[in-house]
Write a protein that holds these residues in place. Structure first.
Motif, mmCIF file in Angstrom:
data_model
loop_
_atom_site.group_PDB
_atom_site.id
_atom_site.type_symbol
_atom_site.label_atom_id
_atom_site.label_comp_id
_atom_site.label_asym_id
_atom_site.label_seq_id
_atom_site.Cartn_x
_atom_site.Cartn_y
_atom_site.Cartn_z
ATOM 1 N N ARG A 422 0.912 -0.781 -0.100
ATOM 2 C CA ARG A 422 0.341 0.060 0.276
ATOM 3 C C ARG A 422 0.662 1.193 0.065
ATOM 4 N NH1 ARG A 422 -5.318 -1.117 0.733
ATOM 5 N NH2 ARG A 422 -5.651 1.388 0.464
ATOM 6 N N ASN A 423 0.631 2.248 -0.492
ATOM 7 C CA ASN A 423 1.014 3.874 -0.453
ATOM 8 C C ASN A 423 -0.134 4.246 0.052
ATOM 9 O OD1 ASN A 423 2.009 6.212 -1.513
ATOM 10 N ND2 ASN A 423 3.047 5.654 -2.661
ATOM 11 N N GLY A 424 0.326 4.716 0.542
ATOM 12 C CA GLY A 424 -1.322 6.304 1.656
ATOM 13 C C GLY A 424 -2.109 4.909 1.384
ATOM 14 N N ASP A 425 -3.336 5.235 0.912
ATOM 15 C CA ASP A 425 -4.294 4.666 0.315
ATOM 16 C C ASP A 425 -4.896 4.119 -0.539
ATOM 17 O OD1 ASP A 425 -4.898 6.427 -1.100
ATOM 18 O OD2 ASP A 425 -6.887 7.683 -0.369
ATOM 19 N N THR A 426 -3.778 3.417 -1.145
ATOM 20 C CA THR A 426 -3.226 2.972 -2.645
ATOM 21 C C THR A 426 -3.042 1.281 -2.852
ATOM 22 O OG1 THR A 426 -3.089 5.121 -3.947
ATOM 23 C CG2 THR A 426 -3.270 3.264 -5.116
ATOM 24 N N SER A 427 -3.614 0.711 -3.056
ATOM 25 C CA SER A 427 -3.333 -0.960 -2.592
ATOM 26 C C SER A 427 -2.448 -0.799 -4.543
ATOM 27 C CB SER A 427 -4.287 -1.536 -2.577
ATOM 28 O OG SER A 427 -3.577 -3.506 -2.587
ATOM 29 N N ILE A 428 -2.000 -1.332 -4.134
ATOM 30 C CA ILE A 428 -1.102 -1.902 -6.109
ATOM 31 C C ILE A 428 -0.556 -3.646 -5.863
ATOM 32 C CG2 ILE A 428 1.582 -1.512 -7.317
ATOM 33 C CD1 ILE A 428 0.777 1.016 -3.945
ATOM 34 N N ASP A 429 -1.112 -4.323 -6.700
ATOM 35 C CA ASP A 429 -1.371 -5.579 -6.689
ATOM 36 C C ASP A 429 -0.385 -5.482 -7.507
ATOM 37 O OD1 ASP A 429 -3.564 -6.416 -5.077
ATOM 38 O OD2 ASP A 429 -4.310 -4.437 -5.093
ATOM 39 N N VAL A 430 0.850 -6.663 -7.914
ATOM 40 C CA VAL A 430 1.584 -6.534 -9.332
ATOM 41 C C VAL A 430 0.302 -8.452 -9.752
ATOM 42 C CG1 VAL A 430 3.943 -8.134 -9.302
ATOM 43 C CG2 VAL A 430 3.482 -6.576 -8.011
ATOM 44 N N LEU A 431 0.696 -8.315 -11.184
ATOM 45 C CA LEU A 431 0.061 -9.402 -12.137
ATOM 46 C C LEU A 431 1.521 -10.130 -12.576
ATOM 47 C CD1 LEU A 431 -2.459 -6.537 -13.560
ATOM 48 C CD2 LEU A 431 -2.694 -7.524 -12.077
ATOM 49 N N GLY A 432 2.237 -9.375 -13.056
ATOM 50 C CA GLY A 432 2.597 -10.064 -14.137
ATOM 51 C C GLY A 432 3.951 -9.721 -15.004
ATOM 52 N N ALA A 433 4.684 -10.512 -15.808
ATOM 53 C CA ALA A 433 5.433 -9.166 -16.564
ATOM 54 C C ALA A 433 5.435 -10.098 -17.982
ATOM 55 C CB ALA A 433 6.874 -9.704 -16.211
ATOM 56 N N SER A 434 5.982 -8.746 -18.773
ATOM 57 C CA SER A 434 6.084 -9.667 -20.120
ATOM 58 C C SER A 434 6.717 -8.743 -21.245
ATOM 59 C CB SER A 434 4.731 -9.301 -20.477
ATOM 60 O OG SER A 434 4.430 -7.672 -20.621
ATOM 61 N N ARG A 435 7.158 -9.720 -22.088
ATOM 62 C CA ARG A 435 7.777 -9.063 -23.187
ATOM 63 C C ARG A 435 6.875 -8.403 -24.601
ATOM 64 N NH1 ARG A 435 11.394 -12.813 -24.447
ATOM 65 N NH2 ARG A 435 10.160 -13.838 -24.971
ATOM 66 N N THR A 436 7.385 -7.421 -24.963
ATOM 67 C CA THR A 436 6.453 -6.721 -26.004
ATOM 68 C C THR A 436 8.368 -6.388 -26.543
ATOM 69 O OG1 THR A 436 8.030 -4.341 -25.862
ATOM 70 C CG2 THR A 436 4.809 -5.332 -25.023
ATOM 71 N N GLU A 441 11.022 -3.853 -24.862
ATOM 72 C CA GLU A 441 11.292 -4.118 -23.920
ATOM 73 C C GLU A 441 10.789 -5.237 -23.672
ATOM 74 O OE1 GLU A 441 9.678 0.232 -23.356
ATOM 75 O OE2 GLU A 441 7.871 -0.570 -23.629
ATOM 76 N N ARG A 442 10.466 -5.415 -21.495
ATOM 77 C CA ARG A 442 10.159 -6.335 -20.765
ATOM 78 C C ARG A 442 9.636 -4.808 -19.941
ATOM 79 N NH1 ARG A 442 13.994 -8.049 -23.069
ATOM 80 N NH2 ARG A 442 14.438 -10.512 -23.398
ATOM 81 N N ARG A 443 8.223 -5.487 -19.194
ATOM 82 C CA ARG A 443 7.582 -4.812 -18.679
ATOM 83 C C ARG A 443 6.953 -5.539 -16.793
ATOM 84 N NH1 ARG A 443 5.584 0.180 -19.539
ATOM 85 N NH2 ARG A 443 6.600 1.485 -21.634
ATOM 86 N N VAL A 444 6.814 -4.864 -16.233
ATOM 87 C CA VAL A 444 5.845 -5.601 -15.140
ATOM 88 C C VAL A 444 4.709 -4.656 -15.267
ATOM 89 C CG1 VAL A 444 7.063 -4.290 -13.639
ATOM 90 C CG2 VAL A 444 6.146 -5.961 -12.792
ATOM 91 N N HIS A 445 3.737 -5.793 -14.935
ATOM 92 C CA HIS A 445 2.239 -5.394 -14.989
ATOM 93 C C HIS A 445 1.808 -5.405 -13.291
ATOM 94 C CE1 HIS A 445 2.649 -5.230 -19.295
ATOM 95 N NE2 HIS A 445 2.905 -6.741 -19.259
ATOM 96 N N ALA A 446 1.138 -4.050 -12.836
ATOM 97 C CA ALA A 446 0.099 -3.871 -11.580
ATOM 98 C C ALA A 446 -1.269 -2.844 -11.906
ATOM 99 C CB ALA A 446 0.832 -3.196 -10.613
ATOM 100 N N THR A 447 -1.743 -3.969 -11.299
ATOM 101 C CA THR A 447 -2.983 -2.366 -10.529
ATOM 102 C C THR A 447 -2.818 -1.427 -9.476
ATOM 103 O OG1 THR A 447 -4.144 -3.573 -9.540
ATOM 104 C CG2 THR A 447 -4.238 -3.798 -11.840
ATOM 105 N N ALA A 448 -3.551 -0.322 -9.479
ATOM 106 C CA ALA A 448 -3.533 0.433 -8.534
ATOM 107 C C ALA A 448 -4.446 1.601 -9.253
ATOM 108 C CB ALA A 448 -2.222 1.529 -8.415
ATOM 109 N N ARG A 449 -4.705 1.795 -7.306
ATOM 110 C CA ARG A 449 -6.209 3.239 -8.251
ATOM 111 C C ARG A 449 -6.957 2.379 -8.943
ATOM 112 N NH1 ARG A 449 -2.288 7.723 -8.000
ATOM 113 N NH2 ARG A 449 -1.378 8.240 -5.752
#
Length: 591
Positions: A422-436, A441-449
């Motif tokens: 959590r960052n303040g009132d925001t929950s950050i949930d990691v979803l996974g990673a992918s390549r484009t 490039e490689r990216r990590v994905h999450a949900t926030a707000r």
């Protein structure tokens, strides 16, 4: 075929940007960066350093655009609806009468052209030599231009354009004068070469008689706007009767020179950023790497059998090994195998073995219980002691007693397999990673707000170009291993590269870190780090990296190829891993 006579040698004289065209009317003024200096590039880049002997002649620019330009007391008029922006006045066709090579445009600043106006009796015969590409016109882009004569037989129009979304491009039109210069049958100049570059590149154009035939050739030194000045490569355009022809030895030779120095410097300094810059430049320049943004009317530039990528991986791996980042050094080592660079791979392996001691290992048990197929970031298995492994299946939790060799139902509930903070009132949930692949490039994905977000994962593997055919980049998900979470972020690994994830008002960010051992951060069940934070296990394509406070070991063996996310026990004596197809669990130990 053109009749040719010997001309004075035209040495390398830098063509830089000085004048401004059409950049202040209906568009805001946009600054442009330029290179400077007397030579095309320092000698270590492989570009030439001849002494100048022809003084570059800059075009005259009238204080106010006008349809009339005065040449030697006579007036030259642009065609209806057009004005002069800049002009070179000299005998361009060999008849001893001053001519005009001029940049003209419509009165509203659009449709810029490079035009030729012959002197003498043919004064009314205007010839259009080149037209600005319409996608760089004033209604789409702010631009700066420069017209100059850089050799006795060469004039160049250079245009820097900044267009929508801050996209930058450079376009150059090279005009060659008739080498014969016949008074009895004068011939007008001709457009012989066009060059376009993408926004990341800078280009310096010079003249030099590279093949010593008495005719001025062209040397274009290509670099990156964000890279050091000495990181440049040469493209040589040889003057031929049919036009300028690319010298096939460049830019391959320039890249070889850069790469040789890069590998040598890696023994004593961190060259990883420079290695990435070199390969980024190669991608932009070399058509055979599949991503070139440099285009020329003489055809694509080729890097041939150059070892740019392999040398960059070697240098990067050596730098990471020196810095103690064993995971990234190991990733570079494996990548060298993927690109078929056996000798360089052996050289990096020798350095890797000094910081990650090789140890023979094998699979000591194949767990009968199938891991759950439900998605989750954390692994569906966890150690409760050095001998007992819990495996979450689709319907229950199974206890595996490795010492006794038994499996049975456990009186335990399945554990949460998400990774969040959590960052303040925001929950950050990691979803996974992918390549484009566009861009690579490689990216990590999450949900926030309640919205999806992502961050780039800077990777050693970014060095490998997108490629073409069977070697082409393939987009898709990447295995992600969770290591720990804390109040201000999470630590993850993609492959053997470790990153610290954080979130603030700017969004999600991923920062490379060398190690994830120690500290007070929580390692939940299913993490690739032991609960006490003292053991870390990361899977490679060919084995495992097992880290403890005593150092790092590289476990290897025939059965350890292509393992998925792993979980170590607290004694670092056993590691449980998913198999490559993710449908079973194996337990690995040293022999």
């Amino acid at each position: 075929m053109l009749r040719r006579t010997l001309l004075p040698a035209a040495p390398a004289l830098l063509l830089g940007l000085t004048a401004c065209d059409s950049c202040g009317r209906d568009k805001p003024h946009v600054p442009f960066t330029t290179s400077s200096g007397a030579s095309a590039a320092p000698s270590e880049t492989g570009a030439p350093e001849p002494a100048p002997s022809f003084a570059v002649v800059e075009a005259d620019a009238p204080p106010n655009p006008s349809a009339v330009f005065s040449v030697g007391g006579r007036e030259v008029r642009a065609r209806s609806g057009r004005v002069f922006r800049a002009a070179l006045t000299f005998d361009a066709d060999g008849d001893d009468v001053s001519d005009l090579i001029a940049l003209t445009e419509a009165t509203d600043g659009r449709k810029a052209e490079l035009a030729y106006f012959p002197g003498g009796d043919r004064a009314a015969a205007e010839t259009t030599l080149a037209s600005l590409p319409k996608e760089l016109d004033l209604d789409r882009c702010a631009r700066r231009t420069r017209l100059a004569r850089i050799a006795p037989t060469i004039a160049v129009l250079e245009v820097d354009a900044r267009c929508a979304k801050d996209r930058e491009e450079k376009w150059l039109a090279v005009v060659r004068l008739d080498a014969a210069r016949s008074k009895s049958s004068p011939r007008p100049p001709e457009l012989r070469l066009e060059i376009r570059t993408g926004e990341a590149m800078k280009l310096a154009l010079a003249s030099d008689d590279k093949d010593h035939d008495g005719h001025a050739d062209l040397v274009a030194t290509a670099g990156l706007r964000s890279a050091p000045e000495d990181l440049g490569v040469a493209l040589v355009f040889l003057d031929r009767p049919a036009g300028f022809a690319l010298d096939p030895s460049e830019p391959e030779q320039s890249f070889k020179t850069l790469a040789k120095k890069l590998v040598a410097d890696a023994a004593k300094a961190d060259v990883s950023e420079r290695a990435v810059a070199m390969v980024t430049l190669a991608r932009a320049v070399c058509d055979d790497l599949g991503e070139a943004t440099l285009k020329t009317s003489s055809g694509p530039a080729k890097c041939g059998e150059s070892t740019i990528v392999a040398d960059a991986l070697l240098a990067t791996g050596l730098s990471h090994a020196r810095a103690g980042d064993v995971g990234r050094a190991a990733m570079a080592w494996e990548a060298l195998g993927a690109v078929g660079a056996a000798a360089r791979r052996s050289a990096l392996e020798a350095a890797l073995d000094k910081v990650a001691k090789p140890a023979e290992a094998t699979v000591v048990r194949r767990v009968a219980a199938r891991p759950t197929t439900k998605k989750g970031v954390l692994a569906p298995f966890a150690w409760t002691s050095d001998d007992e492994l819990m495996v979450e299946s689709d319907s229950s939790v199974v206890k595996v007693d490795v010492g006794a060799g038994t499996e049975g139902a456990a009186d335990a509930l399945a554990w949460p397999r998400g990774v969040a903070w959590r960052n303040g009132d925001t929950s950050i949930d990691v979803l996974g990673a992918s390549r484009t692949c566009d861009p690579v490039e490689r990216r990590v994905h999450a949900t926030a707000r309640e919205a999806k977000t992502s961050a780039v994962l800077p990777s050693v593997l970014d060095i490998i170009p997108r490629g073409t055919g069977k070697s082409a980049c393939k987009p898709g998900p990447l295995p992600l291993a969770a290591l720990s979470t804390s109040g201000d972020g999470a630590t993850i690994a993609v492959g053997a590269e470790v990153f610290r994830l954080t979130f603030d008002d700017r969004g999600l960010s991923a920062t490379p870190v060398t190690s994830a051992l120690g500290g007070t951060a929580l390692s939940p069940p299913g993490a690739a780090r032991s609960a006490d934070g003292k053991v870390l296990a990361l899977s490679l394509e060919e084995g495992l990296l097992v880290s403890t406070s005593s150092g790092v070991e590289r476990w290897r063996g025939a059965e350890l190829t292509g393992l998925g996310p792993c979980v170590p026990n607290a004694a670092a004596s056993r590691v449980a891993c998913l198999t490559s197809n993710q449908d079973s669990v194996v337990i690995v130990a040293k022999k």
